[in-house]
Design a protein around this motif. Structure first.
Motif, PDB file in Angstrom:
ATOM      1  N   CYS A  94      46.244  49.310  42.614  1.00 28.56           N
ATOM      2  CA  CYS A  94      46.872  48.573  43.466  1.00 28.56           C
ATOM      3  C   CYS A  94      47.240  48.842  44.795  1.00 28.56           C
ATOM      4  N   ASN A  95      46.818  48.550  45.895  1.00 29.79           N
ATOM      5  CA  ASN A  95      47.745  48.636  47.317  1.00 29.79           C
ATOM      6  C   ASN A  95      48.533  48.029  48.022  1.00 29.79           C
ATOM      7  N   SER A  96      49.616  48.148  48.912  1.00 31.31           N
ATOM      8  CA  SER A  96      50.483  47.366  49.062  1.00 31.31           C
ATOM      9  C   SER A  96      51.100  48.242  50.667  1.00 31.31           C
ATOM     10  N   ALA A  97      50.964  47.596  51.758  1.00 32.26           N
ATOM     11  CA  ALA A  97      51.728  47.422  52.572  1.00 32.26           C
ATOM     12  C   ALA A  97      53.077  46.783  52.931  1.00 32.26           C
ATOM     13  N   LEU A  98      54.158  47.695  52.880  1.00 32.97           N
ATOM     14  CA  LEU A  98      55.029  46.814  52.664  1.00 32.97           C
ATOM     15  C   LEU A  98      56.453  47.623  53.202  1.00 32.97           C
ATOM     16  N   TYR A  99      57.893  46.908  53.733  1.00 33.08           N
ATOM     17  CA  TYR A  99      59.141  47.325  53.958  1.00 33.08           C
ATOM     18  C   TYR A  99      59.822  47.164  52.817  1.00 33.08           C
ATOM     19  N   ALA A 100      60.325  48.346  52.767  1.00 31.95           N
ATOM     20  CA  ALA A 100      61.272  49.230  51.435  1.00 31.95           C
ATOM     21  C   ALA A 100      62.896  48.777  52.247  1.00 31.95           C
ATOM     22  N   SER A 101      63.847  48.504  51.689  1.00 29.32           N
ATOM     23  CA  SER A 101      65.343  48.159  52.666  1.00 29.32           C
ATOM     24  C   SER A 101      65.231  49.668  53.080  1.00 29.32           C
ATOM     25  N   GLY A 102      65.605  48.779  54.862  1.00 30.00           N
ATOM     26  CA  GLY A 102      66.236  51.075  55.450  1.00 30.00           C
ATOM     27  C   GLY A 102      64.699  51.127  56.768  1.00 30.00           C
ATOM     28  N   ASP A 103      63.780  50.526  56.037  1.00 29.68           N
ATOM     29  CA  ASP A 103      62.543  51.035  56.436  1.00 29.68           C
ATOM     30  C   ASP A 103      62.246  51.112  57.831  1.00 29.68           C
ATOM     31  N   LEU A 104      61.592  51.532  58.775  1.00 31.51           N
ATOM     32  CA  LEU A 104      61.622  50.702  60.124  1.00 31.51           C
ATOM     33  C   LEU A 104      60.126  50.621  59.900  1.00 31.51           C
ATOM     34  N   SER A 105      59.337  51.566  59.803  1.00 31.90           N
ATOM     35  CA  SER A 105      57.776  51.024  59.389  1.00 31.90           C
ATOM     36  C   SER A 105      57.024  51.332  58.027  1.00 31.90           C
ATOM     37  N   PRO A 106      56.181  50.312  58.094  1.00 28.91           N
ATOM     38  CA  PRO A 106      55.635  49.973  57.295  1.00 28.91           C
ATOM     39  C   PRO A 106      55.276  50.748  55.710  1.00 28.91           C
ATOM     40  N   ARG A 107      55.129  51.687  54.902  1.00 32.89           N
ATOM     41  CA  ARG A 107      55.049  52.428  53.997  1.00 32.89           C
ATOM     42  C   ARG A 107      53.743  51.719  53.609  1.00 32.89           C
ATOM     43  N   ASP A 108      52.752  53.059  52.701  1.00 30.36           N
ATOM     44  CA  ASP A 108      51.498  52.573  52.645  1.00 30.36           C
ATOM     45  C   ASP A 108      51.566  52.695  51.095  1.00 30.36           C
ATOM     46  N   LEU A 109      51.458  51.824  49.789  1.00 31.98           N
ATOM     47  CA  LEU A 109      51.753  52.696  48.227  1.00 31.98           C
ATOM     48  C   LEU A 109      50.629  52.084  47.631  1.00 31.98           C
ATOM     49  N   TRP A 110      50.201  53.810  46.431  1.00 35.75           N
ATOM     50  CA  TRP A 110      49.597  52.866  45.477  1.00 35.75           C
ATOM     51  C   TRP A 110      50.029  52.950  44.711  1.00 35.75           C
ATOM     52  N   GLY A 111      49.061  52.569  43.944  1.00 34.98           N
ATOM     53  CA  GLY A 111      50.256  52.648  41.841  1.00 34.98           C
ATOM     54  C   GLY A 111      49.118  53.193  40.979  1.00 34.98           C
ATOM     55  N   ARG A 112      49.109  53.236  39.690  1.00 37.35           N
ATOM     56  CA  ARG A 112      48.478  53.754  39.313  1.00 37.35           C
ATOM     57  C   ARG A 112      46.948  53.111  38.894  1.00 37.35           C
ATOM     58  N   GLY A 113      45.649  53.797  38.192  1.00 38.16           N
ATOM     59  CA  GLY A 113      44.902  52.149  37.966  1.00 38.16           C
ATOM     60  C   GLY A 113      45.050  52.424  36.747  1.00 38.16           C
ATOM     61  N   THR A 114      44.780  50.896  36.230  1.00 32.77           N
ATOM     62  CA  THR A 114      44.418  50.416  35.117  1.00 32.77           C
ATOM     63  C   THR A 114      42.720  49.874  34.698  1.00 32.77           C
ATOM     64  N   GLN A 115      41.654  51.068  33.578  1.00 30.65           N
ATOM     65  CA  GLN A 115      40.938  51.442  33.355  1.00 30.65           C
ATOM     66  C   GLN A 115      40.481  49.366  32.623  1.00 30.65           C
ATOM     67  N   VAL A 116      39.220  49.127  33.608  1.00 31.26           N
ATOM     68  CA  VAL A 116      38.606  47.626  33.054  1.00 31.26           C
ATOM     69  C   VAL A 116      37.774  48.454  32.170  1.00 31.26           C
ATOM     70  N   THR A 117      37.377  47.840  31.355  1.00 33.83           N
ATOM     71  CA  THR A 117      35.719  48.583  30.841  1.00 33.83           C
ATOM     72  C   THR A 117      35.000  47.005  30.147  1.00 33.83           C
ATOM     73  N   VAL A 118      34.015  46.541  30.895  1.00 37.79           N
ATOM     74  CA  VAL A 118      33.457  45.419  30.298  1.00 37.79           C
ATOM     75  C   VAL A 118      31.892  46.221  28.974  1.00 37.79           C
ATOM     76  N   SER A 119      31.846  46.036  28.044  1.00 34.32           N
ATOM     77  CA  SER A 119      31.268  46.246  27.503  1.00 34.32           C
ATOM     78  C   SER A 119      31.068  45.396  25.874  1.00 34.32           C
ATOM     79  N   SER A 120      29.939  45.623  25.569  1.00 36.65           N
ATOM     80  CA  SER A 120      29.163  45.234  24.433  1.00 36.65           C
ATOM     81  C   SER A 120      29.242  45.563  23.041  1.00 36.65           C
TER      82      SER A 120
END
Length: 120
Positions: A94-120
């Protein structure tokens, strides 16, 4: 401020999963939250995006199967994934462009990945 992604797992084709992206910390505006995925050996691609105004966009490959939504009371964005196929196997970020408290410009944040495996 950080993003915390969760909800990945191992499922069979045709099954469903719901991923969560929680925004942790003090924020005052979110421009957008997006889900990306990256399969082994491939580039990271946009899967779905939701803006602060609620506009949603999807990659063609997931339209009609995936739904992105947000819960402002929990500062969390969800990705409901239905009818999963082998091609959906990837690490999801997940990724977000957001303003934290006190920010004058947006941050570009990334979360750690979560693995999805589709297998039979």
């Amino acid at each position: 401020v950080q993003l915390q992604a969760s909800g990945g797992g191992l499922v069979q084709p045709g099954e469903s999963l719901r991923l969560s992206c929680a925004i942790i910390g003090s924020i005052y505006r979110v421009n957008a939250v997006s889900w990306y995925r990256q399969a082994p050996g491939k580039q990271r691609d946009l899967v779905a995006k939701i803006t602060g105004g609620g506009t949603k966009t999807y990659a063609d490959s997931v339209k009609g199967r995936f739904t992105i939504s947000g819960d402002n009371t929990k500062d969390t964005v969800y990705l409901q994934m239905n009818s999963l196929t082998y091609e959906d196997t990837a690490d999801y970020y997940c990724n977000s462009a957001l303003y934290a408290s006190g920010d004058l410009s947006p941050r570009d944040l990334w979360g750690r990945g979560t693995q999805v495996t589709v297998s039979s």
